[in-house]
Scaffold this motif. Structure first.
Motif, mmCIF file in Angstrom:
data_model
loop_
_atom_site.group_PDB
_atom_site.id
_atom_site.type_symbol
_atom_site.label_atom_id
_atom_site.label_comp_id
_atom_site.label_asym_id
_atom_site.label_seq_id
_atom_site.Cartn_x
_atom_site.Cartn_y
_atom_site.Cartn_z
ATOM 1 N N GLY A 283 -23.203 -41.791 -28.416
ATOM 2 C CA GLY A 283 -23.952 -40.755 -28.333
ATOM 3 C C GLY A 283 -23.948 -39.894 -29.552
ATOM 4 O O GLY A 283 -23.020 -40.076 -30.521
ATOM 5 N N LEU A 284 -24.446 -38.710 -29.726
ATOM 6 C CA LEU A 284 -24.402 -37.487 -30.810
ATOM 7 C C LEU A 284 -24.300 -36.355 -30.297
ATOM 8 O O LEU A 284 -25.066 -35.935 -29.128
ATOM 9 C CB LEU A 284 -25.767 -37.713 -31.642
ATOM 10 C CG LEU A 284 -25.967 -38.722 -32.591
ATOM 11 C CD1 LEU A 284 -27.314 -38.925 -33.242
ATOM 12 C CD2 LEU A 284 -24.979 -38.354 -33.788
ATOM 13 N N GLU A 285 -23.010 -35.770 -30.441
ATOM 14 C CA GLU A 285 -22.868 -34.265 -29.864
ATOM 15 C C GLU A 285 -23.222 -33.327 -30.963
ATOM 16 O O GLU A 285 -23.464 -33.599 -32.089
ATOM 17 C CB GLU A 285 -21.525 -34.147 -29.758
ATOM 18 C CG GLU A 285 -20.944 -35.089 -28.616
ATOM 19 C CD GLU A 285 -19.405 -34.983 -28.175
ATOM 20 O OE1 GLU A 285 -18.613 -34.356 -29.293
ATOM 21 O OE2 GLU A 285 -18.912 -35.512 -27.428
ATOM 22 N N GLU A 286 -23.826 -32.013 -30.403
ATOM 23 C CA GLU A 286 -24.217 -31.099 -31.236
ATOM 24 C C GLU A 286 -23.523 -30.737 -32.741
ATOM 25 O O GLU A 286 -23.875 -30.256 -33.556
ATOM 26 C CB GLU A 286 -24.409 -29.922 -30.493
ATOM 27 C CG GLU A 286 -25.312 -29.950 -29.338
ATOM 28 C CD GLU A 286 -25.435 -28.522 -28.480
ATOM 29 O OE1 GLU A 286 -24.313 -27.521 -28.876
ATOM 30 O OE2 GLU A 286 -26.208 -28.371 -27.663
ATOM 31 N N GLY A 287 -22.105 -30.795 -32.372
ATOM 32 C CA GLY A 287 -21.159 -30.205 -33.491
ATOM 33 C C GLY A 287 -21.678 -28.916 -33.896
ATOM 34 O O GLY A 287 -22.060 -28.176 -33.280
ATOM 35 N N PRO B 186 -32.398 -33.915 -42.026
ATOM 36 C CA PRO B 186 -31.353 -32.721 -42.306
ATOM 37 C C PRO B 186 -30.737 -31.906 -41.431
ATOM 38 O O PRO B 186 -29.672 -31.311 -41.410
ATOM 39 C CB PRO B 186 -32.471 -31.597 -43.088
ATOM 40 C CG PRO B 186 -33.529 -31.989 -42.564
ATOM 41 C CD PRO B 186 -33.833 -33.336 -42.133
ATOM 42 N N ASP B 187 -31.340 -31.923 -40.069
ATOM 43 C CA ASP B 187 -30.853 -31.365 -38.949
ATOM 44 C C ASP B 187 -29.542 -32.171 -38.337
ATOM 45 O O ASP B 187 -28.778 -31.679 -37.456
ATOM 46 C CB ASP B 187 -31.661 -31.028 -37.857
ATOM 47 C CG ASP B 187 -31.269 -30.177 -36.768
ATOM 48 O OD1 ASP B 187 -30.259 -29.430 -36.903
ATOM 49 O OD2 ASP B 187 -32.181 -29.740 -35.867
ATOM 50 N N LEU B 188 -29.596 -33.277 -38.751
ATOM 51 C CA LEU B 188 -28.435 -34.430 -38.352
ATOM 52 C C LEU B 188 -27.237 -34.080 -38.844
ATOM 53 O O LEU B 188 -25.933 -34.283 -38.359
ATOM 54 C CB LEU B 188 -28.878 -35.845 -38.283
ATOM 55 C CG LEU B 188 -29.689 -36.364 -37.425
ATOM 56 C CD1 LEU B 188 -29.902 -38.061 -37.777
ATOM 57 C CD2 LEU B 188 -28.830 -36.377 -36.185
ATOM 58 N N LEU B 189 -27.135 -33.441 -40.026
ATOM 59 C CA LEU B 189 -26.024 -33.118 -40.878
ATOM 60 C C LEU B 189 -25.011 -32.288 -39.958
ATOM 61 O O LEU B 189 -25.602 -31.173 -39.694
ATOM 62 C CB LEU B 189 -26.470 -32.613 -42.347
ATOM 63 C CG LEU B 189 -27.203 -33.443 -43.069
ATOM 64 C CD1 LEU B 189 -27.537 -32.849 -44.383
ATOM 65 C CD2 LEU B 189 -26.451 -34.898 -43.177
ATOM 66 N N GLY B 190 -23.767 -32.467 -39.940
ATOM 67 C CA GLY B 190 -22.964 -31.489 -39.053
ATOM 68 C C GLY B 190 -22.865 -31.938 -37.670
ATOM 69 O O GLY B 190 -22.113 -31.397 -37.023
ATOM 70 N N ARG B 191 -23.787 -32.893 -37.154
ATOM 71 C CA ARG B 191 -23.690 -33.291 -35.919
ATOM 72 C C ARG B 191 -22.581 -34.385 -36.000
ATOM 73 O O ARG B 191 -22.330 -35.009 -36.962
ATOM 74 C CB ARG B 191 -25.018 -33.925 -35.655
ATOM 75 C CG ARG B 191 -26.270 -33.032 -35.788
ATOM 76 C CD ARG B 191 -26.164 -31.561 -35.052
ATOM 77 N NE ARG B 191 -27.211 -30.821 -35.176
ATOM 78 C CZ ARG B 191 -27.397 -29.772 -34.707
ATOM 79 N NH1 ARG B 191 -26.601 -29.530 -33.464
ATOM 80 N NH2 ARG B 191 -28.712 -29.218 -34.567
ATOM 81 N N VAL B 192 -22.358 -34.714 -34.778
ATOM 82 C CA VAL B 192 -21.202 -35.633 -34.529
ATOM 83 C C VAL B 192 -21.428 -36.903 -33.709
ATOM 84 O O VAL B 192 -21.890 -37.040 -32.592
ATOM 85 C CB VAL B 192 -19.938 -35.096 -33.862
ATOM 86 C CG1 VAL B 192 -18.689 -36.032 -33.677
ATOM 87 C CG2 VAL B 192 -19.419 -33.846 -34.689
#
Length: 213
Positions: free
Chosen positions: A154-158, A19-25
């Motif tokens: 990679g994955l940014e915080e968003g 769920p914490d990955l939602l909104g990440r980029v």
DNA sequence: CGTTGGATTGGCT
DNA sequence: GCCAATCCAACGC
């Protein structure tokens, strides 16, 4: 790549990370220098206790090896003879858990994604796990990539979503374990995968069909 | 709008 | 040998 999610973000149970990955980029910088990015709106958790997981009962094979490695790496697998799907490895090394990236909202590099996908409908560019892989050109070569350190992936915080806009649903496409509400989506997003969009409780805006004549 | 079947490789029992 | 963490086009209503 700026504001990247740190290793510690991934070193948690998949059920917490999903769920914490939602909104990440999700970000990819192509060899050409062009930047692709998309905001994650749908993700599913997979853990060893789960009959639908490739890592069920801790069974290690050449294919799922990456799932048992350090968190923050990408697990890419091939399925149905023609598609790739991408997961983010979670938990601690030695334990097989991951989160499947199921749908995202395209932000940058939309033209390139459209070309790879064969459609210009932004809504369909990343609306499904295999579609994300096609749009981002993810395949065997990216299996095992370190999302925390790889210069091009990679994955940014968003911006994480407030709990109020996260909905938990049964996962898509699984046989056993189908009843577990381990699929997380941004409620009401227009960029969900087909199956999730249909299962989503979000009332369809029901745009009145314009009069045809 | 909903359902159905074909595509097509390779992982695993 | 079986069938999969899917997608898409083609139908039928």
């Amino acid at each position: 790549m700026r504001g990247r999610l740190p290793r510690a973000f991934f070193a948690r149970p998949a059920l917490e990370v999903a769920p914490d990955l939602l909104g990440r980029v999700l970000v990819r910088i192509m060899p050409s220098g062009r930047r692709l990015s998309a905001r994650i709106v749908e993700a599913e958790a997979y853990e060893e206790s789960d009959p639908a997981s490739h890592s069920f009962r801790g069974r290690r094979t050449p294919r799922n090896e990456v799932m048992f490695g350090a968190p923050g790496h990408l697990y890419v697998y091939f399925t149905y003879g023609l598609h790739f799907c991408a997961n983010v490895v979670t938990g601690r090394a030695g334990e097989g858990s991951a989160v499947l990236l199921r749908a995202a909202e395209p932000l940058e590099g939309i033209g390139l994604m459209a070309r790879r996908r064969g459609t210009t409908d932004a809504r369909l560019l990343c609306a499904g796990p295999a579609r994300i892989c096609q749009a981002f050109a993810l395949g065997r070569a990216e299996n095992g990539a370190d999302l925390v350190r790889d210069p091009g992936l990679g994955l940014e915080e968003g911006r994480p979503l407030p709990a109020s806009s996260v909905a938990a649903l049964p996962r898509v496409g699984t046989r056993e374990g189908a009843e577990l509400p381990w699929a997380f989506v941004e409620a009401g997003s227009r960029f969900l995968s087909g199956p999730a969009a249909r299962r989503s409780v979000s009332p369809s805006p029901r745009t009145p069909t314009p009069p045809r004549r």
